[in-house]
Motif scaffolding. Structure first.
Motif, PDB file in Angstrom:
ATOM      1  N   THR B 374      82.060  80.214  63.210  1.00  0.00           N
ATOM      2  CA  THR B 374      82.592  79.510  64.374  1.00  0.00           C
ATOM      3  C   THR B 374      83.314  80.492  65.272  1.00  0.00           C
ATOM      4  N   GLU B 375      83.128  80.355  66.578  1.00  0.00           N
ATOM      5  CA  GLU B 375      84.012  81.038  67.509  1.00  0.00           C
ATOM      6  C   GLU B 375      84.361  80.035  68.591  1.00  0.00           C
ATOM      7  N   HIS B 376      85.561  79.489  68.490  1.00  0.00           N
ATOM      8  CA  HIS B 376      86.007  78.444  69.402  1.00  0.00           C
ATOM      9  C   HIS B 376      84.995  77.300  69.444  1.00  0.00           C
ATOM     10  N   GLU B 377      84.463  76.977  70.636  1.00  0.00           N
ATOM     11  CA  GLU B 377      83.628  75.769  70.670  1.00  0.00           C
ATOM     12  C   GLU B 377      82.212  76.017  70.167  1.00  0.00           C
ATOM     13  N   MET B 378      81.852  77.292  69.967  1.00  0.00           N
ATOM     14  CA  MET B 378      80.495  77.628  69.533  1.00  0.00           C
ATOM     15  C   MET B 378      80.424  77.783  68.023  1.00  0.00           C
ATOM     16  N   PHE B 379      79.313  77.377  67.458  1.00  0.00           N
ATOM     17  CA  PHE B 379      79.156  77.605  66.024  1.00  0.00           C
ATOM     18  C   PHE B 379      77.695  77.806  65.672  1.00  0.00           C
ATOM     19  N   THR B 380      77.472  78.467  64.541  1.00  0.00           N
ATOM     20  CA  THR B 380      76.122  78.600  64.005  1.00  0.00           C
ATOM     21  C   THR B 380      76.175  78.284  62.520  1.00  0.00           C
ATOM     22  N   PHE B 381      75.090  77.826  61.971  1.00  0.00           N
ATOM     23  CA  PHE B 381      74.981  77.704  60.521  1.00  0.00           C
ATOM     24  C   PHE B 381      73.520  77.873  60.132  1.00  0.00           C
ATOM     25  N   ALA B 382      73.316  78.343  58.914  1.00  0.00           N
ATOM     26  CA  ALA B 382      71.973  78.744  58.514  1.00  0.00           C
ATOM     27  C   ALA B 382      71.500  77.906  57.340  1.00  0.00           C
ATOM     28  N   SER B 383      70.263  77.427  57.413  1.00  0.00           N
ATOM     29  CA  SER B 383      69.691  76.665  56.298  1.00  0.00           C
ATOM     30  C   SER B 383      69.051  77.625  55.312  1.00  0.00           C
ATOM     31  N   ALA B 384      68.873  77.158  54.080  1.00  0.00           N
ATOM     32  CA  ALA B 384      68.138  77.955  53.097  1.00  0.00           C
ATOM     33  C   ALA B 384      66.748  77.376  52.860  1.00  0.00           C
ATOM     34  N   GLU B 385      66.544  76.138  53.312  1.00  0.00           N
ATOM     35  CA  GLU B 385      65.224  75.497  53.203  1.00  0.00           C
ATOM     36  C   GLU B 385      64.993  74.677  54.464  1.00  0.00           C
ATOM     37  N   THR B 386      63.765  74.681  54.951  1.00  0.00           N
ATOM     38  CA  THR B 386      63.467  73.918  56.159  1.00  0.00           C
ATOM     39  C   THR B 386      62.058  73.317  56.075  1.00  0.00           C
ATOM     40  N   TYR B 387      61.930  72.065  56.514  1.00  0.00           N
ATOM     41  CA  TYR B 387      60.642  71.371  56.493  1.00  0.00           C
ATOM     42  C   TYR B 387      60.416  70.707  57.840  1.00  0.00           C
ATOM     43  N   LYS B 388      59.169  70.678  58.286  1.00  0.00           N
ATOM     44  CA  LYS B 388      58.855  69.964  59.529  1.00  0.00           C
ATOM     45  C   LYS B 388      58.743  68.472  59.249  1.00  0.00           C
ATOM     46  N   ILE B 389      59.259  67.656  60.153  1.00  0.00           N
ATOM     47  CA  ILE B 389      59.094  66.203  60.048  1.00  0.00           C
ATOM     48  C   ILE B 389      58.200  65.745  61.198  1.00  0.00           C
ATOM     49  N   LYS B 390      57.152  64.943  60.855  1.00  0.00           N
ATOM     50  CA  LYS B 390      56.298  64.325  61.884  1.00  0.00           C
ATOM     51  C   LYS B 390      56.182  62.848  61.547  1.00  0.00           C
ATOM     52  N   ASN B 391      56.508  61.995  62.499  1.00  0.00           N
ATOM     53  CA  ASN B 391      56.438  60.545  62.306  1.00  0.00           C
ATOM     54  C   ASN B 391      57.097  60.088  61.002  1.00  0.00           C
ATOM     55  N   GLY B 392      58.284  60.619  60.765  1.00  0.00           N
ATOM     56  CA  GLY B 392      59.067  60.153  59.622  1.00  0.00           C
ATOM     57  C   GLY B 392      58.725  60.791  58.293  1.00  0.00           C
ATOM     58  N   LYS B 393      57.696  61.646  58.267  1.00  0.00           N
ATOM     59  CA  LYS B 393      57.271  62.261  57.006  1.00  0.00           C
ATOM     60  C   LYS B 393      57.425  63.784  57.044  1.00  0.00           C
ATOM     61  N   ILE B 394      57.768  64.328  55.876  1.00  0.00           N
ATOM     62  CA  ILE B 394      57.803  65.788  55.762  1.00  0.00           C
ATOM     63  C   ILE B 394      56.368  66.286  55.707  1.00  0.00           C
ATOM     64  N   THR B 395      56.007  67.198  56.632  1.00  0.00           N
ATOM     65  CA  THR B 395      54.614  67.628  56.690  1.00  0.00           C
ATOM     66  C   THR B 395      54.389  69.070  56.265  1.00  0.00           C
ATOM     67  N   GLU B 396      55.397  69.923  56.394  1.00  0.00           N
ATOM     68  CA  GLU B 396      55.125  71.342  56.184  1.00  0.00           C
ATOM     69  C   GLU B 396      56.423  72.076  55.831  1.00  0.00           C
ATOM     70  N   THR B 397      56.326  73.048  54.922  1.00  0.00           N
ATOM     71  CA  THR B 397      57.475  73.913  54.625  1.00  0.00           C
ATOM     72  C   THR B 397      57.446  75.089  55.588  1.00  0.00           C
ATOM     73  N   VAL B 398      58.564  75.356  56.227  1.00  0.00           N
ATOM     74  CA  VAL B 398      58.651  76.540  57.092  1.00  0.00           C
ATOM     75  C   VAL B 398      59.804  77.415  56.608  1.00  0.00           C
ATOM     76  N   ARG B 399      59.943  78.610  57.191  1.00  0.00           N
ATOM     77  CA  ARG B 399      61.022  79.519  56.808  1.00  0.00           C
ATOM     78  C   ARG B 399      62.392  78.937  57.193  1.00  0.00           C
ATOM     79  N   PRO B 400      63.445  79.353  56.487  1.00  0.00           N
ATOM     80  CA  PRO B 400      64.798  78.913  56.852  1.00  0.00           C
ATOM     81  C   PRO B 400      65.104  79.196  58.328  1.00  0.00           C
ATOM     82  N   VAL B 401      66.011  78.413  58.893  1.00  0.00           N
ATOM     83  CA  VAL B 401      66.324  78.555  60.318  1.00  0.00           C
ATOM     84  C   VAL B 401      67.816  78.742  60.523  1.00  0.00           C
ATOM     85  N   LYS B 402      68.151  79.155  61.723  1.00  0.00           N
ATOM     86  CA  LYS B 402      69.564  79.184  62.116  1.00  0.00           C
ATOM     87  C   LYS B 402      69.771  78.124  63.171  1.00  0.00           C
ATOM     88  N   LEU B 403      70.856  77.359  63.025  1.00  0.00           N
ATOM     89  CA  LEU B 403      71.151  76.291  63.974  1.00  0.00           C
ATOM     90  C   LEU B 403      72.414  76.653  64.721  1.00  0.00           C
TER      91      LEU B 403
END
Lengths: 433, 456
Positions: B374-403
């Motif tokens: 965190t730096e004041h109003e800005m923040f980042t956090f990183a996932s260790a697992e990430t999946y794509k969702i399409k129409n309510g369903k998990i469809t694909e495993t992708v690489r971890p992301v930063k948010l």
């Protein structure tokens, strides 16, 4: 201490004893006001001992011999196979890393330096709130081993840090900078930091839309270090190389980066707080090239990683009392280019400057990946820096990004008194906003 | 209390009766076991004794820390002299006086009673499980337990002795495909329970398998999208996105920030409730008294989307005319206490996890954590697992992301909160050079719209 040495001599084939005794004092300002003065004293010992090529390590700041002996005896049952042999003392180059006067600087002096700096900032920008610290340190260390080594290190350091904040509506702008030296920090250096700070705070108050398509990116020396060099140093670290956990494993002599990139680790710069004659295992330090014209020359090793990688220590061991030695860089220098930073900016019609990142280094660093929010970045329009961009992310891989770069600047900046880098321009970066 | 300490403390507190003074003395012993690559790297025990003194003179602090505790009374004199440089008009009021208490540690399965050989056997097994998977280049395992006794005493006659036993462990596997190296793992922790490190065989094997499969997974392209966070990552999110700005030391001398973070201001939707509290029992951020001797509490921070409280030290509370919350913490005797989080929680909402997925047309399911800042109003956090969702369903495993996000927008963009709260105790918090401080974070699954996501 004699008792410990006697005990180690009797029970182990080889041993090493590292003692450290340090003192610090600092002055802290918060929100433009003096907040706290502090003094810190710490000491302790770390012991590594080898029996039948197996290593035991323990540390304490609590000198109760009987208790410490009991801990070492218990740990000895679970000692770990090692190829390390404690070295004998060899000649090294003289390097100045201590100045008697540094720690004698007074509290009044530190208060005055900060006060003057903050007044200068607030005179020019009355709505700025500054936090700042001036600190002084001196440390005595002694490294003894069973191979007759008895090295004494005496070091001093002064450091200055300032962070400035401006809030406009829901926008919080924060810029920080700092510097460290073995000697009292030069007044001109502090002026330079403060003047740059004022200049950047002024430009950064204008918020600009981030660019929507791929564009030239200039990394400032600070932005370059955080984005591309930090993940690179994970891969050149001997521990990762020795465990084959680096993309650079067995790539010595191969062309990895752009021709323009030469990176040097130089521990022999007088009065730099990261310099030393010997490393923390008593190996003479040396100036070494990590990359030369894009070719990977050598990693950074301590005794353990060097022996496991089938090479030698590069004299790069660093340690604190309570940790095992591990390899690290001293002063890092990147060779500069031949264009002025201001000329780089002049030649860009739309682009960005990346200065500080938030969240870098928390990702797949072992492969050299980076991904972060640009916490301080600027927009270039028609050859001029016009304002700040925010809520923008940058991502990529340091090896891919440095494979081909456009320019390195002629002007460099010394970061924290230990890293000297130019500005770097490339187009090879993904930006999301 | 050890009688040597008693005399030292008394002598130190006798110095200059005009001023408020405090002293802490700490004894700790920690065991650390580490594996990296294919081998055991370190088994060590470290024992420490140290202390610090702090004095309030002319409205500001003088602080001294030391390992040589026999010098504590001299160090107190030094703290008083240092504090005299200040020139403010703040005075400390007495919250408590003459409280004398000794609080035993929270213990479930005592790591101090487990033999070193047993700890090593357990971890050795996890290491072997990781290394037995195909395409694994190595493991990264760090186990540590620490037993910490702290005595706090001040010139108001308070004398509080507390003891904490922490267990932490991170287990990760490194895969390699010849070009790239990728890590996948998990972090756990507890107050006084070695049991959390036991019976992890399934999780360990899963981590190794994930490391291997993730290296084949594609990276996303950066975008603004809808994300569903699992409990662990949502816990990191609340810590970074909101927790740090609720720490009053950012605010109390900053008039602009005081306006922005005025109690009563709306930050989120009606179903958003956030709480912090060291008084929530048996978690890594739990304690009875903070490092200024203030009793801990449970502090509602956001109720129905509205800012209702913040975290305080004695000084920040007094200067803002709010109640102290007992959040002044120091990572060790080497540091002054500063305002910190303890156990930070997003309370359960009304949706089920399934409902959050059901009406997500296009988005990402992000799980587990790799870090956050965190730096004041800005923040980042990183996932260790990430999946794509399409129409309510998990469809694909992708690489971890930063948010990444911004306090003023992202909390308002939370549009769904599930009712499956879980607490994660595997993290530590860093601030002002004091890291990692034991904290816990908790949350149910949450959904956030328009989040800036970039490939990890």
């Amino acid at each position: 201490m004699e008792k410990i040495i006697e005990f180690l001599n009797k029970n182990f084939d080889e041993f090493e004893l590292y003692e450290e005794d340090s003192e610090y004092k600092d002055v802290t300002f918060e929100s433009n006001k003096l907040k706290e003065l502090s003094s810190k004293q710490s000491n302790g010992i770390g012991v590594r001992a080898i029996k039948n090529a197996e290593m035991t390590f323990a540390s304490t700041s609590n000198y109760k011999f009987i208790e410490f002996k009991k801990i070492i005896n218990e740990l000895k049952k679970f000692s770990i196979k090692t190829k390390v042999k404690f070295p004998e003392l060899k000649e090294s180059k003289q390097v100045k890393i201590y100045s008697e006067d540094t720690y004698n600087l007074s509290n009044e002096y530190m208060i005055e330096v900060i006060d003057k700096s903050i007044k200068k900032v607030t005179k020019s920008l009355p709505n700025v709130l500054c936090d700042a610290t001036y600190s002084l340190g001196k440390s005595k260390a002694r490294l003894q081993n069973s191979n007759n080594m008895d090295l004494k290190f005496l070091e001093s350091a002064a450091s200055f840090f300032i962070s400035c904040q401006i809030i406009n509506n829901n926008d919080m702008l924060n810029i920080w900078d700092g510097f460290s030296s073995v000697k009292q920090i030069d007044a001109n250096k502090i002026d330079e930091i403060v003047n740059d700070m004022i200049k950047n705070l002024k430009i950064a108050q204008n918020l600009k839309e981030p660019p929507t398509s791929k564009c030239p990116v200039i990394f400032t020396p600070g932005g370059l270090f955080q984005t591309l060099i930090s993940p690179m140093l994970v891969s050149t670290n001997g521990t990762n190389l020795s465990k084959k956990l680096s993309p650079l494993y067995s790539k010595e002599g191969e062309k990895i980066l752009d021709d323009k990139i030469t990176l040097i680790d130089n521990p022999h710069i007088d009065f730099s707080p990261s310099s030393s004659m010997y490393d923390a295992e008593g190996i003479p330090t040396k100036r070494k090239k990590i990359f030369e014209n894009g070719i990977f020359i050598n990693g950074i090793y301590d005794l353990k990683s060097g022996s496991e990688a089938g090479t030698e220590s590069t004299g790069s061991a660093q340690r604190s009392i309570h940790s095992l030695p591990s390899p690290g860089i001293s002063n890092l220098i990147m060779e500069k280019g031949d264009i002025k930073f201001s000329d780089l900016v002049k030649n860009i019609s739309e682009g960005i400057i990346v200065d500080e990142l938030l969240g870098a280094g928390q990702g797949n660093e072992l492969s050299g990946d980076f991904s972060a929010n640009i916490s301080l970045g600027y927009k270039i329009e028609n050859g001029e820096i016009v304002g700040r961009i925010k809520d923008t992310m940058i991502s990529g891989n340091c090896f891919k990004a440095l494979e081909k770069i456009d320019h390195l600047s002629k002007d460099t900046k010394n970061l924290y008194g230990r890293i000297e880098l130019p500005f770097l321009q490339t187009e090879n970066i993904e930006i999301t906003s | 209390m050890n009688s040597d300490y008693k005399n030292l403390i008394e002598n130190a507190l006798l110095k200059n009766p005009k001023f408020y003074k405090e002293i802490r003395i700490e004894e700790n012993i920690s065991t650390r076991i580490q594996y990296k690559g294919k081998t055991r790297e370190n088994i060590s025990i470290s024992s420490n004794v140290g202390g610090c003194t702090r004095a309030l003179v002319n409205g500001g602090w003088g602080f001294s820390s030391f390992n040589d505790i026999t010098k504590a009374p001299n160090r107190m004199s030094e703290s008083i002299e240092l504090a005299k440089f200040n020139n403010n008009n703040y005075k400390h009021s007495k919250n408590l006086s003459d409280t004398k208490l000794s609080i035993p540690p929270t213990i479930k399965k005592d790591p101090r009673k487990i033999k070193l050989s047993e700890k090593i056997d357990l971890l050795e097994n996890y290491k072997n499980l990781i290394l037995s998977e195909k395409n694994i280049q190595g493991c990264d395992i760090v186990y540590a337990d620490i037993d910490k006794k702290i005595i706090f005493a001040d010139s108001n006659g308070n004398e509080i002795q507390q003891e904490f036993v922490h267990v932490i462990c991170r287990i990760a596997a490194n895969s390699s495909d010849g070009n790239e190296i990728l890590e996948s793992g998990f972090s756990i922790g507890s107050l006084g329970d070695f049991g959390i490190v036991e019976k992890l065989e399934d999780e360990v094997i899963q981590s190794a398998k994930k490391a291997v499969s993730l290296i084949k997974a594609p990276k996303i392209t950066g975008e603004k999208t809808t994300v569903i966070l699992d409990q662990i990552l949502a816990g990191v999110f609340v810590h970074e996105a909101f927790g740090h700005l609720s720490e009053a030391d950012n605010v109390y001398e900053n008039n602009r920030l005081k306006e922005i973070l005025k109690l009563g201001k709306k930050f989120g939707n009606r179903d958003l409730n956030i709480t912090d509290g060291a008084k929530i029992p048996d978690l890594r951020g739990s304690y009875a008294f903070d490092d200024e001797g203030t009793p801990s509490s449970i502090t509602p921070l956001i109720r129905e989307g509205v800012l209702v409280g913040r975290l305080h030290s004695k000084e920040t509370a007094e200067k803002m005319s709010e109640k102290p919350t007992g959040n002044a913490r120091a990572i060790s005797y080497g540091f002054s206490p500063i305002v910190r989080m303890t156990n930070t929680i997003i309370e359960n909402g009304e949706n089920s996890k399934e409902e959050l997925f059901e009406d997500t047309k296009d988005g990402l399911y992000v799980k587990n954590w790799y870090g956050g800042m965190t730096e004041h109003e800005m923040f980042t956090f990183a996932s260790a697992e990430t999946y794509k969702i399409k129409n309510g369903k998990i469809t694909e495993t992708v690489r971890p992301v930063k948010l990444s996000g911004n306090l003023f927008e992202t909390l308002k963009n939370i549009d769904g909160i599930a009712n499956d709260l879980e607490i994660n105790q595997g993290g530590g918090c860093g601030k002002g050079g004091q890291s990692p401080l034991p904290v816990s974070n908790g949350s149910p699954h949450i959904r956030i719209n328009k989040t800036l996501v970039s490939p990890g």
